[in-house]
Design a protein around this motif. Sequence first.
Motif, PDB file in Angstrom:
ATOM      1  N   ARG B   5       0.871  -1.188   0.000  1.00 19.61           N
ATOM      2  CA  ARG B   5       0.000   0.000   0.000  1.00 19.61           C
ATOM      3  C   ARG B   5       0.897   1.223   0.000  1.00 19.61           C
ATOM      4  N   ILE B   6       0.682   2.084  -0.993  1.00 17.97           N
ATOM      5  CA  ILE B   6       1.483   3.297  -1.118  1.00 17.97           C
ATOM      6  C   ILE B   6       0.641   4.466  -0.642  1.00 17.97           C
ATOM      7  N   VAL B   7       1.177   5.236   0.298  1.00 16.71           N
ATOM      8  CA  VAL B   7       0.461   6.415   0.780  1.00 16.71           C
ATOM      9  C   VAL B   7       1.105   7.632   0.122  1.00 16.71           C
ATOM     10  N   PHE B   8       0.272   8.430  -0.532  1.00 15.31           N
ATOM     11  CA  PHE B   8       0.839   9.548  -1.285  1.00 15.31           C
ATOM     12  C   PHE B   8       0.023  10.807  -1.103  1.00 15.31           C
ATOM     13  N   GLU B   9       0.648  11.935  -1.436  1.00 16.52           N
ATOM     14  CA  GLU B   9      -0.103  13.185  -1.385  1.00 16.52           C
ATOM     15  C   GLU B   9      -0.421  13.686  -2.781  1.00 16.52           C
ATOM     16  N   THR B  71       5.842  -8.392  -8.418  1.00 17.90           N
ATOM     17  CA  THR B  71       6.148  -9.806  -8.635  1.00 17.90           C
ATOM     18  C   THR B  71       7.203 -10.295  -7.655  1.00 17.90           C
ATOM     19  N   GLU B  72       7.889  -9.374  -6.984  1.00 11.47           N
ATOM     20  CA  GLU B  72       8.894  -9.780  -6.001  1.00 11.47           C
ATOM     21  C   GLU B  72       8.897  -8.804  -4.831  1.00 11.47           C
ATOM     22  N   GLU B  73       9.419  -9.266  -3.694  1.00 14.17           N
ATOM     23  CA  GLU B  73       9.499  -8.370  -2.540  1.00 14.17           C
ATOM     24  C   GLU B  73      10.585  -7.343  -2.744  1.00 14.17           C
ATOM     25  N   MET B  74      10.341  -6.141  -2.205  1.00 13.12           N
ATOM     26  CA  MET B  74      11.328  -5.070  -2.331  1.00 13.12           C
ATOM     27  C   MET B  74      11.317  -4.265  -1.053  1.00 13.12           C
ATOM     28  N   PRO B  75      12.473  -3.679  -0.679  1.00 13.38           N
ATOM     29  CA  PRO B  75      12.475  -2.792   0.480  1.00 13.38           C
ATOM     30  C   PRO B  75      11.505  -1.634   0.242  1.00 13.38           C
ATOM     31  N   GLU B  76      10.749  -1.280   1.292  1.00  9.93           N
ATOM     32  CA  GLU B  76       9.687  -0.292   1.111  1.00  9.93           C
ATOM     33  C   GLU B  76      10.219   1.072   0.682  1.00  9.93           C
ATOM     34  N   GLU B  77      11.372   1.448   1.262  1.00 11.18           N
ATOM     35  CA  GLU B  77      11.927   2.764   0.899  1.00 11.18           C
ATOM     36  C   GLU B  77      12.288   2.805  -0.578  1.00 11.18           C
ATOM     37  N   GLU B  78      12.713   1.657  -1.084  1.00  7.47           N
ATOM     38  CA  GLU B  78      13.125   1.617  -2.479  1.00  7.47           C
ATOM     39  C   GLU B  78      11.932   1.783  -3.423  1.00  7.47           C
ATOM     40  N   ILE B  79      10.817   1.189  -3.042  1.00  4.39           N
ATOM     41  CA  ILE B  79       9.593   1.337  -3.847  1.00  4.39           C
ATOM     42  C   ILE B  79       9.223   2.814  -3.918  1.00  4.39           C
ATOM     43  N   CYS B  80       9.262   3.439  -2.748  1.00  6.35           N
ATOM     44  CA  CYS B  80       8.950   4.858  -2.625  1.00  6.35           C
ATOM     45  C   CYS B  80       9.843   5.695  -3.544  1.00  6.35           C
ATOM     46  N   ALA B  93       4.846  10.075  -3.053  1.00  5.60           N
ATOM     47  CA  ALA B  93       4.626   8.962  -2.125  1.00  5.60           C
ATOM     48  C   ALA B  93       5.475   9.190  -0.881  1.00  5.60           C
ATOM     49  N   HIS B  94       4.884   9.064   0.326  1.00  5.68           N
ATOM     50  CA  HIS B  94       5.723   9.235   1.502  1.00  5.68           C
ATOM     51  C   HIS B  94       5.736   8.032   2.425  1.00  5.68           C
ATOM     52  N   ASP B  95       4.988   6.999   2.054  1.00  2.00           N
ATOM     53  CA  ASP B  95       5.043   5.807   2.903  1.00  2.00           C
ATOM     54  C   ASP B  95       4.609   4.587   2.097  1.00  2.00           C
ATOM     55  N   VAL B  96       5.256   3.487   2.334  1.00  8.54           N
ATOM     56  CA  VAL B  96       4.856   2.225   1.715  1.00  8.54           C
ATOM     57  C   VAL B  96       4.798   1.173   2.810  1.00  8.54           C
ATOM     58  N   HIS B  97       3.709   0.415   2.870  1.00  6.37           N
ATOM     59  CA  HIS B  97       3.628  -0.647   3.873  1.00  6.37           C
ATOM     60  C   HIS B  97       2.746  -1.781   3.378  1.00  6.37           C
ATOM     61  N   THR B  98       2.711  -2.843   4.133  1.00  8.18           N
ATOM     62  CA  THR B  98       1.840  -3.965   3.788  1.00  8.18           C
ATOM     63  C   THR B  98       0.430  -3.627   4.256  1.00  8.18           C
ATOM     64  N   PRO B  99      -0.557  -3.750   3.382  1.00  8.90           N
ATOM     65  CA  PRO B  99      -1.929  -3.363   3.755  1.00  8.90           C
ATOM     66  C   PRO B  99      -2.439  -4.167   4.944  1.00  8.90           C
ATOM     67  N   GLN B 100      -3.010  -3.466   5.934  1.00 10.25           N
ATOM     68  CA  GLN B 100      -3.597  -4.122   7.098  1.00 10.25           C
ATOM     69  C   GLN B 100      -5.101  -4.210   6.956  1.00 10.25           C
ATOM     70  N   TYR B 101      -5.710  -3.118   6.507  1.00  5.70           N
ATOM     71  CA  TYR B 101      -7.165  -3.082   6.366  1.00  5.70           C
ATOM     72  C   TYR B 101      -7.548  -3.136   4.900  1.00  5.70           C
ATOM     73  N   MET B 102      -8.834  -3.452   4.664  1.00  2.06           N
ATOM     74  CA  MET B 102      -9.311  -3.529   3.286  1.00  2.06           C
ATOM     75  C   MET B 102     -10.256  -2.368   3.003  1.00  2.06           C
ATOM     76  N   THR B 103     -10.544  -2.186   1.726  1.00  2.94           N
ATOM     77  CA  THR B 103     -11.417  -1.094   1.304  1.00  2.94           C
ATOM     78  C   THR B 103     -12.716  -1.066   2.117  1.00  2.94           C
ATOM     79  N   LYS B 104     -13.293  -2.235   2.323  1.00  2.00           N
ATOM     80  CA  LYS B 104     -14.594  -2.293   2.999  1.00  2.00           C
ATOM     81  C   LYS B 104     -14.522  -1.848   4.460  1.00  2.00           C
TER      82      LYS B 104
END
Lengths: 610, 214
Positions: B5-9, B71-80, B93-104
């Motif tokens: 999940r990418i958090v961006f402004e 398709t592969e794991e990557m360090p979160e800062e690198e994705i950003c 983008a200022h944060d990347v993490h594994t999604p905890q919650y879903m849209t619903k």
Amino acid sequence: MKKKLESFLLDVQKPSRYCGGEVGQIVKDKEKVDVRFAFCFPDIYDVGMSHLGMKILYSLINERENYWCERVFAPWQDMEEIMRREGIPLYALESLDPVKEFDFVGFTLQYEMSYTTILNMLDLAGIPIWQRERGENIAPMVVAGGPCCCNPEPLADFFDLFILGEGEEVNLELMDLYRDMRDRGASRSEFLRAAAQIEGIYVPSLYDVAYHADGTVKSVTPQGHAPAVVRKRVIVDFDKVYYPEQVVVPFIEIVHDRVSVEVLRGCIRGCRFCQAGFLYRPFREKSPETICAEGRALCEHSGYDELSLSSLSTSDHSRLEETLDEMLTYTAQRHINLSLPSLRVDNFSQSVLDKITAVRKSGLTFAPEAGTQRLRDVINKNVTEEELMRTCKIAFDGGYTQVKLYFMMGLPTETDDDIVGIADLAQKVVDLFYDMPDRAKGKLQVSISAATFVPKPFTPFEFEPQMEKEEILRRQEILRRAVKSKRVRVSMHVSDVSQIEAVLARGDRRLGRVLYEVWKNGGHLDSWEEYFDAGRWYAAFETCGLDPAFYANRRRDYEEVMPWDHIDYMVSKQFLIRENEKAHAGVITPTCREQCAGCGANSCLGRACF
Amino acid sequence: MKDYRIVFEKTGRMIYISHLDLNRCMLRAVRRSGLPAWYTEGFHPHLYLMFPLALSLGTESVCEAMDIRLTEEMPEEEICMHLNAALPEGLHAHDVHTPQYMTKDIGSARYEVILQGEGLSEAWETFLAQEQIIAPKHTKKGMKDIDIRPMLTTEEMHTEGDKLILTLRLPAGNERNLNVGVVLSAFGKHADKPFLTKKVCRTKIFCINGEEFF
């Protein structure tokens, strides 16, 4: 300006048409640039952003560190109302600076119906519309390029100069001259006299036009040292010509939303109605290596997932298959759709089809242009019914169920039989489909589109009258009745627009007053059906004492002085006359690759084309 | 394969980009970035991007979420870093993490609103004092007049000179959603005096359970 704009942008449709900021736009420090060029497209963002020429010239100018080219488009009605109400002048998208402050205000002339939009944009910019009212200050220099510069006469009184032919070299030469002369304090007219000495630069105010009593042109006389004939510019080594690696990537969806590589320039076909086929001569192509390198660079920098190999007739590239093979190894891997927008019926092979369907399947478009072989010979559209059927069969075998067929009506020598021939041809396509035992599932849709023929300068039909509106309407009715199958859909254009287009295409300087009158009475964005008002145009002709039929529906003698005779697009008048005679005799001319027809372009190039 | 999940402004000129255009812009940015994005299977493979909550045209945000599958794991800062190099000014983008919650799970969102004009704080108070606030709202069945008063929470309000600074909490998500623009135009009608909207910014997205959407 930015603040002022921001307070209104949420009141218009698609605000991102008006605020720039896209990936790929070039922003420079205006204090550090010598010459600023406002590249104006006289239509809305969605249309103009699709235009390849603008992308090339935008990047080309911006490669020069000290020159800055920005984009300007016509606002849609909602935005124009706000701009006029709030006193926001026409501005460029990169800097949001008023266009009036630029050194060059350059329009591209792509189609005649955009002329009134040019006047409106000049007015929105606060620049005097008539050239003679711009005074002696060197800036802004109002210039134009593009295909309609082959007969710029209807616009002669609005522009400082026209750039004829291909702009990749001459644009920079012109800007260099401007910078030098401005720094030396030259006036507008001094600059224009000097610019007229550059090959490809036409300064209309340096030419006097005299008319015969019957309204035809008597003579066009240059003043001072201006050349008697101005020849267009061409790029000799097309494989090495500048091509951008990045384009501005719009946020909104535009008309042609893809990156494209221009694979060849010119055309070997010599279809006698087709202005582009003559204007862009001589034929030159890029090597597969260049095409693939340019295509890869554009995809990587832009992020687009569609790449088009574009030209007037891409399947005429002598090494198309190997280009496709190489390009596909790149695009398929990256989920990029490769498209070939202009394929021809006669050399469309199974393997080419396989290659493009490997990525995506859509409808097919063919342009037989005329319904019978006799008329196709007249217009030199060398496509036979057999070839069309063979190609359709390949397409149907490949699973296609939609076929679009483009025709023209009102072609020279056309008879009612030729019109019925259009319906017959469509019917044969329908029968072919339903006679195939293993045809694709789903219903077949054959669409016929029949446009009214508009005779254009620098074609063998430049001498021909356009068919009168009443006669076109009668023939449209014949076509409608001749179509029997429900699988065939017919669409036809309103012929008023075609007549105005015909007037402007072959018009002279006196039409400037008509354009002004139409604009003054609210006309602009005339290429949009909802804004075109035929009544406004006919009233303007009346006010100016000019007869549209004189321009559109009159046959010209071979001896007549054309309003554009002092302009040289590298195809000789003798050649056009020869082709016109062959058309009336129903004799075809082979492609340039098979046999040189002697148009004259090769002597300008200084070598044989093939 | 891994979901991020990418958090961006979305600020500056980017507020004029509609949700559909943002989607297209992000697709191209991901392609330019060189990130090993996952494509859907099937006849027309396409790059998989998902936006849990749309943002309306004209609103800024510092907390937009976009889900992407690599398709592969990557360090979160690198994705950003890769993505930011490909984004236009105004998207960051200022944060990347594994999604905890879903849209619903999304329930509400917080907005910072700055309005400029005379006597706005009184107007806001009388606005809220109404028993009902009827406003036209887009629904699945077209425009419909509804009472937005029960959906409207003012978490904070203060003034600075002639500026009224509000922190609003509005329902968001699939079940119940209220566009901040609907609130402001209802207020405009109520206030019946001219004011300027200086800022409308989404600052946080919450889940139904009250936790921050993460």
